[in-house]
Design a protein around this motif. Sequence first.
Motif, PDB file in Angstrom:
ATOM      1  N   LYS A  37       1.822  24.806   3.912  1.00 18.39           N
ATOM      2  CA  LYS A  37       2.694  24.274   5.053  1.00 18.39           C
ATOM      3  C   LYS A  37       4.018  23.291   3.774  1.00 18.39           C
ATOM      4  CE  LYS A  37       0.825  25.806   9.237  1.00 18.39           C
ATOM      5  NZ  LYS A  37      -0.304  26.588   8.683  1.00 18.39           N
ATOM      6  N   ALA A  38       5.343  23.218   4.017  1.00 19.34           N
ATOM      7  CA  ALA A  38       5.847  22.449   3.559  1.00 19.34           C
ATOM      8  C   ALA A  38       6.423  21.094   4.510  1.00 19.34           C
ATOM      9  CB  ALA A  38       7.118  22.870   2.446  1.00 19.34           C
ATOM     10  N   SER A  39       6.090  22.139   5.959  1.00 17.56           N
ATOM     11  CA  SER A  39       6.891  21.368   7.412  1.00 17.56           C
ATOM     12  C   SER A  39       6.402  20.359   7.162  1.00 17.56           C
ATOM     13  CB  SER A  39       7.281  22.876   8.605  1.00 17.56           C
ATOM     14  OG  SER A  39       5.921  23.365   8.636  1.00 17.56           O
ATOM     15  N   VAL A  40       6.672  19.801   7.932  1.00 16.90           N
ATOM     16  CA  VAL A  40       6.011  18.863   9.185  1.00 16.90           C
ATOM     17  C   VAL A  40       6.478  18.939  10.729  1.00 16.90           C
ATOM     18  CG1 VAL A  40       5.992  17.127   7.419  1.00 16.90           C
ATOM     19  CG2 VAL A  40       8.316  16.635   8.962  1.00 16.90           C
ATOM     20  N   LEU A  41       5.972  17.967  11.869  1.00 19.03           N
ATOM     21  CA  LEU A  41       5.726  18.130  12.610  1.00 19.03           C
ATOM     22  C   LEU A  41       6.721  17.164  13.685  1.00 19.03           C
ATOM     23  CD1 LEU A  41       2.156  17.482  14.121  1.00 19.03           C
ATOM     24  CD2 LEU A  41       3.764  19.688  14.454  1.00 19.03           C
ATOM     25  N   PRO A  42       8.295  17.149  14.143  1.00 24.14           N
ATOM     26  CA  PRO A  42       9.350  16.256  14.799  1.00 24.14           C
ATOM     27  C   PRO A  42       8.329  15.003  15.405  1.00 24.14           C
ATOM     28  CG  PRO A  42       8.116  18.259  16.205  1.00 24.14           C
ATOM     29  CD  PRO A  42       7.406  18.060  15.574  1.00 24.14           C
ATOM     30  N   GLN A  43       9.358  14.137  14.782  1.00 26.76           N
ATOM     31  CA  GLN A  43       9.438  12.529  15.547  1.00 26.76           C
ATOM     32  C   GLN A  43       9.766  12.825  17.041  1.00 26.76           C
ATOM     33  OE1 GLN A  43      10.625   9.761  12.640  1.00 26.76           O
ATOM     34  NE2 GLN A  43       9.597  10.633  11.282  1.00 26.76           N
ATOM     35  N   ASN A  44      10.569  13.522  16.987  1.00 25.69           N
ATOM     36  CA  ASN A  44      11.441  12.928  18.264  1.00 25.69           C
ATOM     37  C   ASN A  44      11.031  14.551  19.188  1.00 25.69           C
ATOM     38  OD1 ASN A  44      11.980  10.122  17.833  1.00 25.69           O
ATOM     39  ND2 ASN A  44      13.859  11.301  16.867  1.00 25.69           N
ATOM     40  N   PHE A  45      10.977  14.702  20.005  1.00 30.57           N
ATOM     41  CA  PHE A  45      11.054  16.207  21.294  1.00 30.57           C
ATOM     42  C   PHE A  45      11.497  15.938  22.252  1.00 30.57           C
ATOM     43  CE2 PHE A  45       8.294  18.631  22.994  1.00 30.57           C
ATOM     44  CZ  PHE A  45       8.801  19.857  22.795  1.00 30.57           C
ATOM     45  N   LEU A  46      12.166  16.766  22.712  1.00 28.35           N
ATOM     46  CA  LEU A  46      12.976  16.785  24.274  1.00 28.35           C
ATOM     47  C   LEU A  46      12.110  18.035  24.913  1.00 28.35           C
ATOM     48  CD1 LEU A  46      16.274  15.150  23.629  1.00 28.35           C
ATOM     49  CD2 LEU A  46      14.758  13.675  23.922  1.00 28.35           C
ATOM     50  N   PRO A  47      10.829  17.308  25.030  1.00 27.19           N
ATOM     51  CA  PRO A  47      10.956  18.437  26.365  1.00 27.19           C
ATOM     52  C   PRO A  47      11.552  18.903  27.325  1.00 27.19           C
ATOM     53  CG  PRO A  47       9.545  16.701  26.776  1.00 27.19           C
ATOM     54  CD  PRO A  47      10.513  15.786  25.646  1.00 27.19           C
ATOM     55  N   PRO A  48      12.012  20.097  28.215  1.00 25.86           N
ATOM     56  CA  PRO A  48      12.782  20.496  29.204  1.00 25.86           C
ATOM     57  C   PRO A  48      11.674  19.498  30.347  1.00 25.86           C
ATOM     58  CG  PRO A  48      11.406  22.101  28.536  1.00 25.86           C
ATOM     59  CD  PRO A  48      10.680  21.563  27.324  1.00 25.86           C
ATOM     60  N   PRO A  49      12.685  19.369  31.138  1.00 28.42           N
ATOM     61  CA  PRO A  49      11.896  18.454  32.271  1.00 28.42           C
ATOM     62  C   PRO A  49      11.106  20.364  33.535  1.00 28.42           C
ATOM     63  CG  PRO A  49      14.436  18.392  32.346  1.00 28.42           C
ATOM     64  CD  PRO A  49      14.423  19.214  31.357  1.00 28.42           C
ATOM     65  N   ALA A  50      10.142  19.670  34.051  1.00 28.80           N
ATOM     66  CA  ALA A  50       8.509  20.780  34.410  1.00 28.80           C
ATOM     67  C   ALA A  50       9.802  21.412  35.183  1.00 28.80           C
ATOM     68  CB  ALA A  50       8.149  19.936  35.680  1.00 28.80           C
TER      69      ALA A  50
END
Length: 1909
Positions: free
Chosen positions: A1247-1260
């Motif tokens: 895999k050339a991809s990497v994990l995101p540094q910023n993540f905006l999860p939806p509110p519960a």
Amino acid sequence: MGSSRGLGARRYRGCHRGWWGLGAQRYWGCHRLRGMRATLGLGGHGDNGVSTGQGTLGRGCVNGVPGTEGNRGRPCGGTVPPPIPVPAAWQRPYLNIFKHFRVEEWKRSAREGDVAALTDARLKGTVYRIRGSVPASNYLQLPRTGTQSLGLAGRYLYLLFRPMPRKHFVVHLDVATQENQVVRISFSTLFKEFKSTATWLQFPFLFGAAEGSLGDGTARRDLMGAAPADVRWTCLVLDLPSILSLYLSRRYSHLKSVKLCSNLLVKNLCTSDLVFDPGVTFSEARRADLACRGVAPMPREMAFPVPKGQKWHDLYDYIRFPSEGSKLPYDSIQKICPGPAAGGRVSEDPQPVTLTKAVRDRLSLIHQITSPKAMPRRRPVITRSIPEVHLTAPGSPAALPAGDQELEKTQRPHSAGDAGPSAAVGDGGIHVYAHRGSERTIRATHTGSEERLLPDPILKLRMIIGFGGCSTKWALWTRNNAAVVYPCHAVIVTLQIQTGEQRFFIGHTDKVSALAFNGNSTLLASAQAGPLSVVRLWDFPTGTCLSVFKTHVRSLLSLSFSYSGAVLCGVGKDGHGKTLVVVWNAARVTRGGEVAVLAKAHTDVDIQALKIAFFDDTRMVSCGRDNIRLWRVRSGALRSCPVNLGEYHSLEFTDLAFEEGHAAEREPEDRTLFVCSKSGHVLEVDYKNVCVRSVRRLLPAEPRGCPRQDKAGPGIAINSISFSSTFCATGSEDGYLRLWPLDFSAVVLEAEHEAPVSSVCISPDSRKVLCTTAAGNVGYLDIQSQGYNTLMRSHEDSVLAFSVEGIWKQMATVSQDNTIRVWDLGSMQQLYDFTAADEMPCAVAFHPTQRVLACGFDSGMVRTFCLAASDLLVEHKQHRTVITGLTFSPDGNFMFSCCLQGTLALYSCVAQKSHVLRVLGNVVARDAGSGPDALVVSGDSHLLAFVGPSKYVVTVMEACSLDELLRVDISILDLNSTALDSAGRVCFAPVPRGELLVSTSSNKILVLDAKTGRLVREVSPVHKLSCSSLALSKDGRYLLTAGDKVIKVWDYRMHFAVNFQVYIGHSEPVRQVAFTPDQRHVISVGDAIFLWDFLALPAERSPRAQAPSSESALLPGAEGSSEKLKDASETPRQTVPLPSLSSPPCLDVSSVRQAGCQSIFSESDKEEEAGLPGSSRMAANGDKDASVGVVESARSEELLVVRPKVGRESSRSPGESANELRKETKSPKSQCSVRPDSYRHFTPHFKASVLPQNFLPPPAGREVLKLKGVIGYNGNGRGNMVWNPDTGFFAYTCGCVIVVEDLHSGSQNHWLGHAEEISTLTLSHDAQVLASASGKRSGDSHCHIRIWNVQDGVCTASLSHHETQVQAMAFSRDDRFLVTLGDYSDQTIALWNTYAYELISSTCISEPVHDVAFSPFSHRDLACVGKGAVMFWLLEQQGADVNLKVHRVPAPDVLGPVELTSLCYGDDGLLYSGTNSGQICVWDTETNCCFMTWEADEGEIGVLVCGRDRLVSGSNTKRIRLWAVAAVQELRLKGADARSSSVLLEHEITLDGTIVSAAFDDSLEMGIVGTTAGTLWYVNWTESTSIRLISGHKNKVTEVCFSPDETHCATCGEDGSVRIWSLGSMELVVQFQVLNQSCQCLAWKPHPVVAWGAESQHVVAGYSDGTIRVFSISRTEMELKMHPHAVALTAIAYSTDGEMILSGGKDGLVVVSSPRTGMTIHVLAEHKGSPITVLQCTRKQYRDFGVEGGELWLATSSDRRVSIWASDWLKDKCELLDWLSFPAPAGPEGLGSLPPSLAAFCPWEPGTLVYVGFGMQKEALFYSLRKKQVVEKISLPYFATSLSLSPAARFMAVGFGERLLRLLRCPSSEAQDYAAHDDTVHLCRFAPSGRRLLTASHSAVLLWELTAS
């Protein structure tokens, strides 16, 4: 219409009004006899004499050499050995073949493939190495060509060779017999069992001796297969005369040729009459006087070197076959004794041995011959005929040899006389004793009927209805006047005229063209037509074929035997069309001699008949057009002289005959010859004076009589003439058989036939005249009673179909001779004959309850007749072409018909006159070919099945309405096939089974579930060619198939090693085969009608109480009850893993179809795919940590003593344990960066991809997207599927998602939490806890293990300890501990408690480990396997501290350097481990020793599962195998001496990829198996089925799209497949496969403007070769292929109305094509040079933007340019509207590759498009086409990799290379991020309604639902 004639008690009343032009005749005696003054009526004679009788048909025709009457080899018994030929002087005392023929020069020998001469260091000489994967392509052959012969007559053949380790080899020997026949003797390690035909003997070659026997079948399995690693040089001695005598009762002549095939080393080949003993020196031979016994020391050039102080037999192997002094026919070649028959050998007590089935069968034959009567038990007799075989009946030892009488006393408790009743019954009083046996006495046992289909034979030919085939002129009387002999195509039939019993002569492979008897009917000669014309000579009383020889005549027309049988003469045409006369000497044939040519001659004259003079074997006479000739053989030459015919020289002479009787005063040659002609002339020829004596012309009779010699008017065209001493018989073209006085003054008696008379023959007693007609009838005239008896009626051409009804016991047949005939099934007499002059009947069916017959014709007519009223009922005209299918429903309510145009019609038959209910067009396949079973109806009359609408699809409809219920695409069921598989014939199984059988073009039978269409199982290969007919017995136990001119009877359940029997006899393809309704008989039709007795008992008939009634068909209720009983006996399951829909169809649309595609079940695939792993195995040795306790077990050669079992909770003795390993969290380990040589080891996808540094999860609670479904299974994982059969819990992984699926409903739950690819899963024993492991994320130092609560799917713990990947995990027996195993880079084993999931202990290992398992009997014992060793671990707990102790035991030396790759615990104290070379080792966990190994596969074994007494192994050869290991526990007592003979392979299934995961129930009856192809299979061993449960793409998915109605979606991938999925069940519906290409893009055709229909469902796909293919979803076929691009396509789209296809290529060209015509409309080069990334179309107002046209479309290229176009396709207008170019920085920083340029029209802002791509900023740009500017920008966290805008709500989905999916609400730019991908989100597509979203990451496809707008 022809009038209806009948002369019996019941006759037709003339012409019925409703008969439609067919001549309808009912036969009760059709011939009219007229005497001199009155016509003799036959009254009610009828077809007497045609009753069923006994007969057998020979089964099997191997390699073109058919057998005779079923003889598969004659028992030899105790016959005197045949004389052995004496070799010439130059061959004595021995002949070195290699030296004599100078093999090294390759002039008189041949080599092919990898054959080389090299020097062997051990033998100190030259040897020849023959190697290669395909034996047929790598060989050494002597002599050079097959036409030459070695001519070596030595009795013994010595082969000095050494098989190559772990390889197979084949050796072929061609030997000639004194009967002038060539027999091939072959032996090989590839042969699994002994096989014997008349010309071929195949022996398995076994390594080592089966302990205690010479033919021990129970101790053979471990000896079979490739050569072991320690194989030795071998001296193999073959006694060729004994082999031929013992197995074939043939007499040996000489060795013709030798063929040595890979893989082996050969030192030499020798022949001799002496037995050479390699272990005896010359001095020892002289002292023992061995020369008088025919034994000599080994000559120097044949000897192997033996160092001083050592013995020959300790270094090499000596095999003599057959062994000396024994007459037993062994069924394998193997080492039996340490040495040959030499001096000094001590005879040991003979021991009874267990015999294999092949040997027992042959012994039973010998016993039947030598013991014809059953002897009383109390007074047994000794079989004296073959005492040397040691074959005795129970009795006193008086008849035994003196040495054996003492044996009889000492062995009395085991003798036959004292054997129990079971022994007497079991072996019939036969005991076989073999010298030099084992120390234990093993009683002969029978394994029962588990090996083959019984009874054998299961069919017996009872009657053949047919006559002729090649010619109708041959029918002969036997000498006793009781029987007639005639040909029926390839079979010769002897018919008893009083009883109607038939006897058959089987052996010809083509039609018989001529017959001839000798004077006393002891010899029968028969000639075969065709290019391979041969003549067979038969011993007529016994039916044995005495000789077969080639005629060198292309088509033999006539044969004649001399009275003595010493001379045979034949006439025919040679290859140039010239007439050839050949005379053979057959005098020696009855004494086993050969048939030799006496003389032959070519002639230009025509010859119609030729006969040998009965008074002189050297004289012949012939006649033909314009000639009569006399022939004579003198001095090896054949000469002839013509008879001067004078004015009659232009007549066409047809037959001749000598006068009978002889006066004493006349010379023998003073005979009169009568010759008849087509003009009615009969010439009297004086044979002695070679002149015409008188001429008569026979004229037809006049009403008032007229002189017969009047030459006025047309004469009688005479075809045949026959003479007796008192009268003459003629057969003529006008259909009359006439009897004349010898002066031809008047007709004495005549019989009229409806066809020309072909031949007449007066019986030897002159009381009967045999007559044959051109219409295929045989009968005889009884002169005394003046009655005519019909013996046989037959069709004149091939029989196309038949139908049988069970109430009135009648059969109807239709033929190419334009007739329909109805037969009585009991007597096989013909009842009706309907003739259609201008139409050919091609299908026929009986109504099941009414006396109604339906018939379909080539004109398309379907007519029904009432047989009771002799009337035409209805004429249907729904079809216009040939009727290909016609059938009634079993309940009689409906009739179905179909035609060649694909039309299907349904009729109601409730009333006697049927009427049409429904007609459908184009539903039945047009190109599938016609057949009698094209339409089939299920037994309950509910379902109708047929092949259609294409030949690749099978359709099931509701019978009463023709509503479609199911379609199954046959072409996809074999994903590995390179050619399209099409359906041929279909057949329903009995109703309780609910199965549909389909025969295919790849010679398979697929068994499908009739309701769901899933593949239950397949049988392959069925026939060499396609299967022409299928039939299943009513009880569902037996299957009939027809093909290759043969019939096969199968065990439907496939329970045996050999599941079928083959029956020959037909000379043409078998059109149809079926059971009679009572299942007592089988009928097959083709060239003739064959009636077979079916000898198997139906299910409800027992041998004791067999109902004589023929109405014994099985009742459905009985079947249902038996099925219920079976189900009730099985263990109840809460969940059964069955798919909810059919197995997915697949369509191969490759332009090049590869021929010769074999089934995945074929032997050739197994050999080709089963390659061993690579030999380059690298060991990584690092510094061992001092804290790691690794103890090498000492090798002990002494026997292991099994100690009593102690409690497993007690600690082991100090001698068994090693250093204690202290708890540690991290310790230095040897970092191994080299991956082990094992596929079992997990390696994550790159895999050339990497994990995101910023993540905006939806509110519960405010999530807009919800993951609804996942398509795919990660075949790259290892052990990443779990299934608990008791709770039904089933889970697997796809990328970083755990999918928990309900196997009943197909619903999915998804457990999210991992960010990387999941490597493995494990389930606790109580199925309450699931552990999953994945790799470490970027920035993390350890990989992740997550613990899940199975009940609610909540992650309860997250563990991290291993640095790279987790290779395997396991729970302890009581679920208190969890062990985790790191991969080859981690090399750590960690132990966790399951209360708080704390790390208890961590241990570094010095080498990679592949698998780990806890003992199922103790939570303190576990084991793991790695490089060449097993590590046994012991947990010692002292308070809170837990210590691990390890005992490392290396693998057995015999395996060599191997990786132990898998393991599982078996019964108490057993551990099984698999290796990367295909062996399975069995370990005793109490002694930690390996006591047994066996070769279980050709590849690496990566999966092992054990349950009770069975073991499942899975390997990288794509095979899973089921082993019976019940006897292993007993073999453990033997320790290292244990043999694997009792480990039996029960089943084997080949899947679509390497096996990576498996889970089975406790009994291993069913389970789920995962493969690297991304497929999960349900496997049921009981039913031998494998069903696809879960499937997905193996490689990257390149495009996804929704169907317009959103019920389906389509995906395409780099593997070249286009797959259609059902969104309701997430199952594959259809697959289109293109070979060797990558599918880059696809689009679904939008809704048309007109009404939406099924026909408009199309998908267009673009491929890497520049082609475009349009697929029809509804018809599952490719409709169009275009090639508008020269490079790979990158984007494709439909116009909004679906009338145009827009495609973009890698070179930047955009092409507009028409899917209707396939033409290219436009080629746009504006983007040339940069790949097209997006093509999208949308609607617009006609004059919007100032341009005409109702469509707006855009094209985006990788250079960040977007072009917008307006088009009016109807006016062929395409105008550029706007051109956009977006700026970007000079060079990408921190990017490995540029992100794609993507654009899309904004659905909620008309005239606006959205663009994302590499630019100055990470943003999405909204561009207005009206304002010509960017109107809005939305900031993005990263550069986008995919884009989609919702057509309904204002949502925009964007995928990123950081494995992130972001959902943006516009225009507020509110964002929600979702993580369920383990790689770049390179695709996202909204559904047309905007309620669903598809995303793709590598091979995983995720379906999301929008929960809020």
